[in-house]
Design a protein around this motif. Structure first.
Motif, PDB file in Angstrom:
ATOM      1  N   VAL A 278       0.842  -1.203   0.000  1.00 33.92           N
ATOM      2  CA  VAL A 278       0.000   0.000   0.000  1.00 33.92           C
ATOM      3  C   VAL A 278       0.873   1.248   0.000  1.00 33.92           C
ATOM      4  O   VAL A 278       0.680   2.161  -0.812  1.00 33.92           O
ATOM      5  CB  VAL A 278      -0.922   0.006   1.235  1.00 33.92           C
ATOM      6  CG1 VAL A 278      -1.731   1.292   1.297  1.00 33.92           C
ATOM      7  CG2 VAL A 278      -1.833  -1.213   1.220  1.00 33.92           C
ATOM      8  N   ASP A 279       1.861   1.275   0.902  1.00 31.26           N
ATOM      9  CA  ASP A 279       2.695   2.459   1.042  1.00 31.26           C
ATOM     10  C   ASP A 279       3.473   2.764  -0.228  1.00 31.26           C
ATOM     11  O   ASP A 279       3.745   3.922  -0.546  1.00 31.26           O
ATOM     12  CB  ASP A 279       3.669   2.280   2.210  1.00 31.26           C
ATOM     13  CG  ASP A 279       2.954   2.103   3.546  1.00 31.26           C
ATOM     14  OD1 ASP A 279       1.757   2.441   3.613  1.00 31.26           O
ATOM     15  OD2 ASP A 279       3.582   1.621   4.500  1.00 31.26           O
ATOM     16  N   GLY A 280       3.833   1.699  -0.956  1.00 29.64           N
ATOM     17  CA  GLY A 280       4.597   1.912  -2.183  1.00 29.64           C
ATOM     18  C   GLY A 280       3.827   2.679  -3.238  1.00 29.64           C
ATOM     19  O   GLY A 280       4.418   3.261  -4.150  1.00 29.64           O
ATOM     20  N   ALA A 285       6.427   8.902  -5.254  1.00 30.23           N
ATOM     21  CA  ALA A 285       6.744  10.242  -5.770  1.00 30.23           C
ATOM     22  C   ALA A 285       5.871  10.626  -6.967  1.00 30.23           C
ATOM     23  O   ALA A 285       5.757  11.827  -7.291  1.00 30.23           O
ATOM     24  CB  ALA A 285       8.220  10.310  -6.155  1.00 30.23           C
ATOM     25  N   THR A 286       5.284   9.643  -7.637  1.00 27.05           N
ATOM     26  CA  THR A 286       4.456   9.967  -8.804  1.00 27.05           C
ATOM     27  C   THR A 286       2.990  10.186  -8.467  1.00 27.05           C
ATOM     28  O   THR A 286       2.202  10.544  -9.339  1.00 27.05           O
ATOM     29  CB  THR A 286       4.543   8.837  -9.850  1.00 27.05           C
ATOM     30  OG1 THR A 286       3.945   7.642  -9.306  1.00 27.05           O
ATOM     31  CG2 THR A 286       5.985   8.564 -10.256  1.00 27.05           C
ATOM     32  N   ALA A 287       2.606   9.922  -7.211  1.00 25.28           N
ATOM     33  CA  ALA A 287       1.194  10.015  -6.830  1.00 25.28           C
ATOM     34  C   ALA A 287       0.691  11.465  -6.888  1.00 25.28           C
ATOM     35  O   ALA A 287       1.287  12.354  -6.267  1.00 25.28           O
ATOM     36  CB  ALA A 287       0.982   9.446  -5.432  1.00 25.28           C
ATOM     37  N   GLY A 288      -0.391  11.696  -7.614  1.00 23.15           N
ATOM     38  CA  GLY A 288      -1.046  12.997  -7.630  1.00 23.15           C
ATOM     39  C   GLY A 288      -0.276  14.099  -8.334  1.00 23.15           C
ATOM     40  O   GLY A 288      -0.501  15.284  -8.067  1.00 23.15           O
ATOM     41  N   LEU A 289       0.608  13.743  -9.234  1.00 19.65           N
ATOM     42  CA  LEU A 289       1.396  14.790  -9.907  1.00 19.65           C
ATOM     43  C   LEU A 289       0.552  15.591 -10.892  1.00 19.65           C
ATOM     44  O   LEU A 289       0.807  16.779 -11.135  1.00 19.65           O
ATOM     45  CB  LEU A 289       2.579  14.167 -10.643  1.00 19.65           C
ATOM     46  CG  LEU A 289       3.671  13.542  -9.763  1.00 19.65           C
ATOM     47  CD1 LEU A 289       4.810  13.009 -10.638  1.00 19.65           C
ATOM     48  CD2 LEU A 289       4.213  14.562  -8.765  1.00 19.65           C
TER      49      LEU A 289
END
Length: 290
Positions: A278-280, A285-289
């Motif tokens: 889940v944490d990965g 770093a690409t989440a919600g860009l």
């Protein structure tokens, strides 16, 4: 090499040789090398009076590390790195639970399947746990169920796992359990509803109870049930256990609460490995860009 040599280098060489091949031309898998290695270490220590020396555990740990690196080194040799997480069981998700429940037939076996899957998911069960439960080990209380797990893989496994009633009755484990127990009492011999009877029983295609389920039959049932429901990533006997950990993590549940519910040590490496699934993604770093 001297037969009584117990240095780190000699043990690493031994492990490497096991990988290269045995007398039959086939090498040991990394997971199979530990037992022969342990035998070598024990044998060398027993022969200490004959001059054999094993330097603490450094030789053994070093050779274990050598074995652990085989899959990646072989992948690199083939021109590609090993895929992280390869071979890990798929995690059951809440959406999958809906698919499973809706695919269960309106039979005693179908109700058994619903109760098995939904309860096992909610206390992160291994396959051997529901197979070892007796009817008297599961108690209905005002807020849900209490499952008394008396045996397990580790000392943390024995516990009273509390399963709350869920808001949606369609996938509520408590409702599924009540329906299953009522139908079992109505359609099977009375002895299968006694407190000392198996909690989950095998049922043939004619609806007859064949006896208590065993770990292998639970594992096969989990696989069969997920296949029947068309779950995208087929489940194994460990998928429900992983599913509770990953779903709880997504919902922001405390790690200690998840550990206690599933019978993990509170700093379990395996549980934290499930969290990383889940944490990965969430802390990526690409989440919600965009």
């Amino acid at each position: 090499m001297p037969k009584l040599e117990g240095s780190r280098g000699s043990l690493v060489a031994f492990v490497t040789r096991m990988r290269e091949g045995r007398a039959n031309g086939k090498g040991y898998a990394p997971s199979s090398a530990g037992t022969p290695l342990a035998g070598v270490v024990v044998g060398l220590r027993e022969r200490g009076s004959a001059g054999a020396r094993v330097r603490g555990d450094s030789g053994r740990s070093g050779s274990r590390a050598q074995g652990a690196g085989w899959p990646r080194r072989e992948a690199v040799a083939r021109g590609r790195a090993a895929r992280p997480g390869a071979g890990q069981a798929a995690a059951a998700e809440v959406a999958d639970l809906y698919r499973v429940v809706r695919a269960c037939p309106d039979t005693l076996a179908g109700d058994r399947d619903k109760a098995l899957i939904l309860t096992s998911f909610h206390y992160a069960s291994r396959s051997q746990v529901p197979a070892g439960l007796l009817s008297g080990d599961v108690a209905l209380v005002s807020r849900g169920l209490v499952v008394s797990v008396l045996t397990g893989k580790t000392k943390h496994s024995a516990r009273d796992a509390k399963i709350n009633c869920q808001d949606d009755p369609e996938i509520c484990p408590v409702e599924a359990w009540k329906v299953h127990r009522a139908r079992l009492a109505a359609e099977a011999e009375p002895r299968w509803s006694q407190p000392d009877a198996p909690e989950f029983v095998g049922i043939d295609r004619h609806g007859n109870v064949t006896g208590g389920m065993v770990p292998d039959s639970v594992t096969r049932a989990v696989k069969r049930i997920s296949a029947r429901a068309g779950v995208a990533l087929s489940w194994t006997g460990h998928s429900l256990r992983i599913g509770l950990a990953t779903t709880g993590r997504k919902k922001g549940k405390d790690a200690v609460a998840i550990a206690d519910q599933g019978g993990w040590a509170r700093h379990s490496r395996s549980m934290n490995g499930y969290f990383q699934r889940v944490d990965g993604w969430e802390n990526n770093a690409t989440a919600g860009l965009t």
